[in-house]
Design a protein around this motif. Structure first.
Motif, PDB file in Angstrom:
ATOM      1  N   ILE A   1       0.830  -1.207   0.000  1.00 33.05           N
ATOM      2  CA  ILE A   1       0.000   0.000   0.000  1.00 33.05           C
ATOM      3  C   ILE A   1       0.864   1.256   0.000  1.00 33.05           C
ATOM      4  O   ILE A   1       0.637   2.192  -0.782  1.00 33.05           O
ATOM      5  N   ILE A   2       1.879   1.301   0.859  1.00 31.60           N
ATOM      6  CA  ILE A   2       2.700   2.507   0.977  1.00 31.60           C
ATOM      7  C   ILE A   2       3.516   2.734  -0.288  1.00 31.60           C
ATOM      8  O   ILE A   2       3.716   3.871  -0.722  1.00 31.60           O
ATOM      9  N   SER A   3       3.978   1.669  -0.926  1.00 29.33           N
ATOM     10  CA  SER A   3       4.793   1.832  -2.134  1.00 29.33           C
ATOM     11  C   SER A   3       4.018   2.523  -3.243  1.00 29.33           C
ATOM     12  O   SER A   3       4.604   3.283  -4.034  1.00 29.33           O
ATOM     13  N   LEU A   4       2.732   2.291  -3.329  1.00 29.56           N
ATOM     14  CA  LEU A   4       1.941   2.861  -4.421  1.00 29.56           C
ATOM     15  C   LEU A   4       1.081   4.051  -3.997  1.00 29.56           C
ATOM     16  O   LEU A   4       0.301   4.555  -4.801  1.00 29.56           O
ATOM     17  N   CYS A   5       1.186   4.504  -2.758  1.00 31.45           N
ATOM     18  CA  CYS A   5       0.373   5.636  -2.336  1.00 31.45           C
ATOM     19  C   CYS A   5       0.997   6.944  -2.818  1.00 31.45           C
ATOM     20  O   CYS A   5       2.099   6.971  -3.384  1.00 31.45           O
ATOM     21  N   LYS A   6       0.285   8.032  -2.588  1.00 27.32           N
ATOM     22  CA  LYS A   6       0.758   9.357  -2.997  1.00 27.32           C
ATOM     23  C   LYS A   6       1.496   9.980  -1.816  1.00 27.32           C
ATOM     24  O   LYS A   6       0.885  10.379  -0.827  1.00 27.32           O
ATOM     25  N   ALA A   7       2.815  10.053  -1.934  1.00 25.99           N
ATOM     26  CA  ALA A   7       3.620  10.623  -0.855  1.00 25.99           C
ATOM     27  C   ALA A   7       4.999  10.951  -1.410  1.00 25.99           C
ATOM     28  O   ALA A   7       5.390  10.485  -2.495  1.00 25.99           O
ATOM     29  N   HIS A   8       5.746  11.748  -0.661  1.00 25.06           N
ATOM     30  CA  HIS A   8       7.127  12.025  -1.039  1.00 25.06           C
ATOM     31  C   HIS A   8       7.940  10.743  -0.913  1.00 25.06           C
ATOM     32  O   HIS A   8       7.703   9.914  -0.036  1.00 25.06           O
ATOM     33  N   LEU A   9       8.900  10.621  -1.787  1.00 21.02           N
ATOM     34  CA  LEU A   9       9.662   9.380  -1.840  1.00 21.02           C
ATOM     35  C   LEU A   9      10.372   9.105  -0.525  1.00 21.02           C
ATOM     36  O   LEU A   9      10.330   7.981  -0.009  1.00 21.02           O
ATOM     37  N   GLU A  10      11.018  10.114   0.026  1.00 23.46           N
ATOM     38  CA  GLU A  10      11.760   9.887   1.272  1.00 23.46           C
ATOM     39  C   GLU A  10      10.821   9.632   2.445  1.00 23.46           C
ATOM     40  O   GLU A  10      11.184   8.934   3.388  1.00 23.46           O
ATOM     41  N   ASP A  11       9.608  10.183   2.373  1.00 20.10           N
ATOM     42  CA  ASP A  11       8.627   9.871   3.432  1.00 20.10           C
ATOM     43  C   ASP A  11       8.265   8.392   3.390  1.00 20.10           C
ATOM     44  O   ASP A  11       8.083   7.754   4.434  1.00 20.10           O
ATOM     45  N   LYS A  12       8.165   7.851   2.193  1.00 16.86           N
ATOM     46  CA  LYS A  12       7.914   6.408   2.074  1.00 16.86           C
ATOM     47  C   LYS A  12       9.084   5.623   2.640  1.00 16.86           C
ATOM     48  O   LYS A  12       8.882   4.633   3.372  1.00 16.86           O
ATOM     49  N   TYR A  13      10.311   6.042   2.294  1.00 13.21           N
ATOM     50  CA  TYR A  13      11.488   5.336   2.821  1.00 13.21           C
ATOM     51  C   TYR A  13      11.489   5.348   4.342  1.00 13.21           C
ATOM     52  O   TYR A  13      11.760   4.326   4.985  1.00 13.21           O
ATOM     53  N   ARG A  14      11.200   6.513   4.926  1.00 12.14           N
ATOM     54  CA  ARG A  14      11.207   6.620   6.388  1.00 12.14           C
ATOM     55  C   ARG A  14      10.154   5.711   7.014  1.00 12.14           C
ATOM     56  O   ARG A  14      10.411   5.044   8.017  1.00 12.14           O
ATOM     57  N   TYR A  15       8.929   5.718   6.435  1.00 11.56           N
ATOM     58  CA  TYR A  15       7.856   4.898   6.996  1.00 11.56           C
ATOM     59  C   TYR A  15       8.202   3.408   6.911  1.00 11.56           C
ATOM     60  O   TYR A  15       8.050   2.672   7.902  1.00 11.56           O
ATOM     61  N   LEU A  16       8.699   2.965   5.755  1.00 14.35           N
ATOM     62  CA  LEU A  16       9.007   1.547   5.592  1.00 14.35           C
ATOM     63  C   LEU A  16      10.152   1.139   6.515  1.00 14.35           C
ATOM     64  O   LEU A  16      10.132   0.040   7.082  1.00 14.35           O
TER      65      LEU A  16
END
Length: 1133
Positions: free
Chosen positions: A743-758
């Motif tokens: 879900i997070i990989s394909l959601c709408k967010a800044h790339l680094e925000d995704k990295y931080r969350y994962l």
């Protein structure tokens, strides 16, 4: 519409389709509006319907542009076609749909207005009902406060005043009841098409209670008035009766004196005269007997009311005087009779008196026996009690007569000598005197004993019957009170039951609330079981006592038991229906997803809750949603994209849009995950948990983007995709970490925000992550391109080299922190390069560049723009670049820069300088300075130790939660006949199913191996081409260079060297993400450079010439680089 017209005017087909869809939707909406009923008087239900109507009206307004577009299209079609029939049909259809639209809108507005008026009327009725119930409660409280009727004038007068005041209050309160009735009648009349059962039942109950209260008050008032009259008359009647007693006592004294005169018995005429006077006296006594008993009974009641007062003592003395005089009068009367009857035939008269008494006793005993059996209800037994009380009064009246007669016989037998008896008793035959005397004595004594025995027997019989009556009265009264209480409670529960709406009419979101309300009702009626048992026990006790219940009581008991059973059944059925509806239609069900497919497809569910899809036309089943199948087929047209990172990213972008995950913000996704308490990342999620979480996500998206999100379709397709990525065996379970990663990989967010969350999901509580946890994250991430068949482009499914690369970047620390992880991810490691490329693809979709493609001549360029760093003013659009097309004089291996946003003047100058530098750089320079668009970490030929460890870890977690899971289903259930099967057939089918599962697993594994094999062959072929090509070019130029040794992806031609530019940030990474471009000879003569400069900046444009001065320094540095390169080449030779 005739097919000939469709052939003649092809555009009519699209118009007809759009018209049919809108007409069908309007018809369905109109039917829904007409079928929606509410519970009149239930404000919560009405308000929910108002909200629903408001949403429906909003949907209608949101579809208005569709109507307007249809009307516009119709006008255009009419203008374009000359066919009169087509124009007529178009006009007719537009008029019909406009009329239908206006009708549906009018129905909605009228219904909404009606519901608003219903809210006002229901509110008024509820207020009126509360006021009516309030006055009913006050009236009941006053009635219950009344005790037994008092028998004092002051108390009676006070009670009469209270009763009249209550009657007056009832007349005033009647207004409240009438108002409630009028409001109820208005609801019943105006909203008869809706559910009015609640209003009808409550109104009936109020009116029944009000009528009962009126009746009780009227009866109470009448009883008090009668008691008041009796109390007023009681002293007068008492005085009058005492006066009569005095007169009768005087008369009795005179008669008694006359009967005691000597030689009275010899005067027969005098005896007859006295007997007549005695009979007159006895007649008066008998005439006053009822008066005496009434005075005595009423006097006792008055005494109880006056207990403890001076008036009570006075009244007690007067009553005692009355009783004494009455008793003495009766005794004197009997004494007079006995003396008058004393004659020579006295024994005969005694004999006749005893015979009369025996006959009377027998009659009374028969009369008492006829009073049985006991009545079967309280009124009947109360009537029997009144009859028996009169019977006892008659016995009490007869008691002195019997006692006097027995006493007279005793005295007669004692006083008379045998000689006298001989004279008195003359037998027809001659007997000795002694025997004749003994016969008289035995006869009188026997009769006297029989009378005494029968009298005692009758008294005992009467006392026993009175005891039974008293017990029966107590039990029947107890039974009546218990039945009344049970009936009241059942009626209250039945009122609630009567207000139930059909389960099919309930809103899905309200099913749980209705279920909880019914469970509360079940808890409230559970104690009624004790009431029912108590009533039935009382009935059995009465039967044991020999009391046969009346038909009314029997029917009442049967009715109560039936109603109780029906109520239990209704509650249990309601709970079952609500459970089934909640299971099949509620939030925890998958029923709402059935609308995600259209005919001939049907959505079905396997035993482990995994959905599959049935095509009824082909009689086949498949795991993939029909729309997902179409989506996968549409991805095939992206296979012509030569570069795998872009190919994968563009496929993911299309998938992201189809799943509407491009609308999902990171904060919304986190809120949904937290709402469902998905914190244990190692825990498995079943299908229902996944669906619930996805439903929460898409419900929120629907609120924000109503026209873009179809919740059932999006939930079903996203579930389908997640299962394809993380549960290919269809076990029905995926890990929480896998769900979050997808879900997070394909959601709408800044790339680094995704990295931080994962990273946070796999980090420990201290914020650090070890190799095993990082491996789990990368393993779940690589499954996304793997599902698209692109895993080999990113280093294969073995993530051990990626983990090793990350920790080598961190100087081989045992654990890494988020900052180091972000720094490593910014290098775009090969296994994760598809994710940043996906973000660049998304950013470039709306970019518009003021430049013209030198190949297809597109202007402006939409999407990615690729500017050559070898030639001036040379640009390529993304379509030409991805397909490998080149213009004359430009080769694919020339360095280029990528822009996903429009360029700035500073970037233009910077690129110009780089072009100048590249003009003077040779192949050797590029060979010494190879650049790649990603961080290479491995090839697919490396070992798979980490993957093996990850698989072992996954198996361990799976076994840990094995008891929660279901057996895997590698293929969807097939459509099979439902005919009965023998045990042998069932075993064969089970065995065939296992074989199919095993076959499916083998085929899936074989497909993976074949994909890897093709990728390896492609890479080997490309390596051979790249090894041969530089040598061929080197021979042509008279020199030889070494070939690259990095891993390369499939391509049909040489690859460009890229400088990626995202916005204003430039990353000087030569080469496309997944390959290293081979170095080429880029040296040209100075004349070529100057010629290109002159072409780029003609002298007629003064401002461009001026720009050359500003670039003088760059040109000088470029010349210095050229000289140094030439010097290096000479030294090498």
């Amino acid at each position: 519409m005739p097919s000939s017209l469709l052939l003649e005017v092809p555009a009519l087909a699209d118009f007809n389709r759009a018209w049919t869809e809108l007409t069908d939707w309007l018809s369905l909406l109109d039917r829904v509006i007409k079928s929606q009923r509410v519970m009149v008087g239930d404000l919560e239900d009405i308000n929910e319907m108002i909200i629903k109507q408001k949403a429906t009206l909003q949907d209608l307004e949101q579809r208005r542009p569709q109507l307007e577009e249809l009307i516009t299209a119709a006008q255009n079609l009419k203008n374009k076609t000359s066919n009169q029939e087509a124009r007529t049909i178009i006009t007719d259809r537009i008029e019909r749909i406009q009329s239908q639209w206006d009708e549906v809108q009018e129905h909605l507005q009228n219904r909404r207005q009606q519901l608003n008026e219903m809210v006002k009327d229901s509110t008024q009725w509820l207020e009126g009902k509360e006021e009516a119930e309030q006055v009913l409660g006050q009236a009941r409280a006053k009635l219950e406060s009344w005790k037994e009727t008092p028998y004092t004038m002051d108390a009676i007068q006070k009670k009469i005043t209270e009763t009249k005041q209550l009657a007056k209050d009832l007349r005033q309160w009647q207004i409240n009841v009438d108002v409630a009735n009028d409001l109820a009648l208005k609801l019943l009349r105006d909203y008869s098409s809706d559910d009015t059962r609640k209003v009808h039942m409550i109104t009936e109950n109020i009116n029944a209670s009000w009528a009962s209260i009126h009746k009780r008050v009227s009866e109470r008032e009448a009883a008090l008035e009668e008691t008041h009259r009796l109390l007023q008359q009681f002293p007068l009647d008492l005085e009058k009766f005492l006066a009569w007693l005095t007169e009768a006592e005087t008369t009795a004294n005179v008669l008694q004196d006359a009967t005691h005169k000597e030689r009275l018995l010899e005067d027969s005429k005098g005896v007859r005269e006295l007997m007549k006077q005695w009979q007159d006296l006895q007649g008066e006594i008998e005439a006053h007997t009822d008066i005496y008993h009434n005075l005595d009974e009423n006097g006792q009641k008055v005494l109880r009311s006056l207990e403890g007062s001076d008036d009570a003592a006075l009244l007690q003395r007067r009553l005692d005087t009355m009783n004494f005089k009455w008793s003495e009068l009766r005794k004197k009367s009997l004494n007079i009779r006995s003396h008058l009857e004393a004659s020579s035939d006295q024994w005969k008269r005694l004999h006749l008196s005893l015979q009369e008494l025996l006959v009377w006793l027998q009659l009374k005993d028969d009369e008492l026996s006829r009073q049985a059996p006991m009545g079967g209800d309280f009124p009947a037994v109360q009537k029997q009690n009144d009859v028996h009380r009169a019977f006892k009064r008659e016995l009490k009246t007869k008691e002195p007569v019997i006692m006097s007669t027995l006493e007279t016989v005793r005295i007669f037998l004692t006083e008379q000598p045998f000689e006298g008896l001989e004279k008195l008793y003359q037998e027809p035959r001659e007997l000795p005197p002694e025997e004749r005397a003994q016969n008289v004595t035995r006869l009188l004594r026997k009769q006297a004993e029989e009378v005494n025995t029968e009298w005692e027997k009758l008294n005992l019989h009467s006392a026993d019957w009175q005891r039974k009556i008293d017990e029966a009265l107590a039990r029947l009264q107890e039974l009546q009170e218990a039945t009344d209480e049970l009936d009241l409670k059942l009626r209250q529960a039945e009122v609630i039951k009567g207000s139930w709406q059909p389960v099919g009419d309930l809103l899905i979101d309200s099913l749980q609330d209705h279920l909880e309300k019914v469970k509360v009702l079940r808890g409230e009626i559970t104690p009624l079981k004790e009431n029912v048992s108590y009533v039935n026990d009382l009935a059995r006790q009465l039967t044991t006592l020999g009391i046969q219940l009346s038909p009314y009581n029997l029917s009442t008991l049967e009715d109560l038991n039936t109603r109780w059973k029906l109520l239990q059944v209704a509650v249990e059925d309601r709970i079952r229906q609500l459970h089934e509806a909640h299971r099949d239609f509620g939030p925890a069900s998958q029923h709402f997803l059935s609308t995600s497919v259209q005919g001939p497809w049907e959505r079905a569910i396997s035993p482990n809750k995994v959905p599959y899809y049935i095509n009824h036309e082909t009689q086949t089943t498949c795991w993939d949603h029909p729309k997902m199948t179409e989506l996968y087929q549409s991805l095939a047209d992206l296979n012509n994209v030569r570069f795998s990172a872009y190919r994968t990213a563009m496929k993911l972008r299309r998938l992201q849009k189809a799943l509407c995950l491009d609308l999902l913000s990171l904060s919304a996704a986190c809120d949904a995950l937290d709402q469902h308490n998905l914190k244990q990342n190692d825990q498995p999620m079943d299908i229902l948990q996944v669906i619930n979480c996805l439903t929460t996500i898409y419900d929120r998206l629907e609120q924000e983007h109503n026209n873009l999100v179809n919740v059932p379709l999006c939930v079903d397709m996203c579930l389908n995709w997640l299962l394809n990525v993380y549960d290919t065996g269809r076990t029905g379970r995926i890990r929480v970490l896998s769900f979050k990663t997808g879900i997070i990989s394909l959601c709408k967010a800044h790339l680094e925000d995704k990295y931080r969350y994962l990273f946070k999901q796999v980090a420990s509580s201290t914020g650090f992550c070890d190799q095993r946890r990082l491996g789990l994250l990368l393993h779940d991430s690589i499954q996304i391109p793997r599902q698209l068949g692109e895993v080999a482009s990113f280093g294969g499914s073995n993530i051990e080299p990626s983990v090793r690369s990350c920790f080598q970047f961190a100087n081989n620390k045992p654990e890494i922190e988020a900052a180091l992880f972000l720094d490593w991810m910014r290098l775009e490691p090969q296994s994760m390069v598809w994710l940043p490329v996906l973000h660049r693809v998304a950013a470039a979709e709306t970019a518009k560049h003021q430049a013209k493609c030198n190949i297809c001549k597109e202007c402006p360029i939409i999407g990615f723009r690729y500017r050559s760093l070898k030639h001036f003013n040379y640009d390529i659009c993304q379509s030409c670049f991805f397909s490998g097309r080149v213009a004359k004089g430009h080769k694919m291996h020339y360095p280029m820069v990528e822009y996903c946003t429009p360029t700035t003047s500073g970037e233009d100058v910077r690129d110009f300088a780089k072009v100048l530098k590249n003009k003077f750089r040779t192949k050797r320079y590029f060979a010494k300075h190879p650049r790649m668009g990603y961080l290479p970490v491995q090839t697919v030929l490396e070992g798979d130790n980490m993957e093996t460890n990850l698989q072992a870890e996954y198996d361990r977690l799976k076994q840990q939660h094995e008891h929660k899971g279901l057996s895997p289903l590698p293929s969807p259930p097939e459509m099979m006949p439902t005919s009965p099967q023998s045990p042998r057939d069932a075993e064969l089918i089970a065995e065939a199913k296992l074989l199919r599962q095993h076959k499916g697993r083998l085929e899936a594994r074989m497909q993976i191996l074949e994909d890897h094999n093709k990728q390896l062959e492609s890479q080997l072929q490309r390596l051979r081409q790249l090894l041969e090509q530089p040598q061929a070019e080197a021979k042509v130029n008279g020199t030889t260079v070494s070939s690259p040794s990095t891993s390369l992806q499939r391509s049909d031609s040489s690859q460009p060297m890229l400088l990626r530019v995202v916005g204003s940030q430039t990353s000087e990474s030569m080469g496309e993400e997944d390959l290293l471009s081979p170095p080429q000879d880029t040296s040209t003569g100075l004349e070529e450079v100057m010629e290109q400069l002159n072409n780029s900046f003609p002298s007629s444009r003064g401002h461009n010439v001026g720009s050359l001065f500003h670039l003088a320094d760059d040109l000088g540095r470029a010349m210095e680089s050229l000289v140094s390169v030439m010097t290096d080449e000479e030294g090498a030779e």
